[in-house]
Design a protein around this motif. Sequence first.
Motif: not given
Length: 230
Positions: A181-202
């Motif tokens: 996928h071009d993005f992934y929703l997860f719970v950050d182990s450091e902040t315990k908050e929801p976060s999203v990683v995604y693919r940008r250009h290049a």
Amino acid sequence: MDIVVKGRKTEVPERFRKHVAEKLKLEKIQKLDGKVISLDVEVSKEPNPRQADRCDRVEITLRSRGPVIRAEASANDPYAALDLAAEKLDARLRKQHDKRNTRRGARRLTAAEVPDHVPGAATLNGNGHAVPDEQSDSVPTKKIGSLEVKGEGPLVVREKTHVASPMSLDQALYEMELVGHDFYLFVDSETKEPSVVYRRHAYDYGVIHLSTDPMVTQAQPPAAGGTLGG
């Protein structure tokens, strides 16, 4: 472990179920991932006659003690779609298998190094933009409000709920590449908050962290009426 084959708004003939068992050889899969728990195959059909060349869709979901691996493909018949999805599953299984082996003796990769070391992580053109799969080239796209919709069929929003354990940013990037996928929703182990990683250009990746503003939450008045959606 058995392979579970099911149809979504379509009948699955016994002949196709046998073909799935022959195509997805459990012995081969378990050699690449010895912790497999379940293997599900879902078949669906697109009723729109304008998409006859992509009317049959097959989604394969492999669950194990590690991350979930999913592969899906569409074609003009379910057998061709299964072949394409099986090839994607095999490639992602091998990528995960190689990742486990290199983890034992090599250092962990940074986000910027992932595309250079993980086969199939991204295919880019000369401008640094991601190149879509060949099958997506022939499907027209249109804008509906702020959404970009492929094909001529009605807009369908699929809703899924997943149970997720907190993980690091590097692990989230790895699992995003694993499911293709071009993005992934997860719970950050450091902040315990929801976060999203995604693919940008290049070769770049981005990450969005969500946090709740306590002042805004306290000042928010009770909502009147029902919720939107239903």
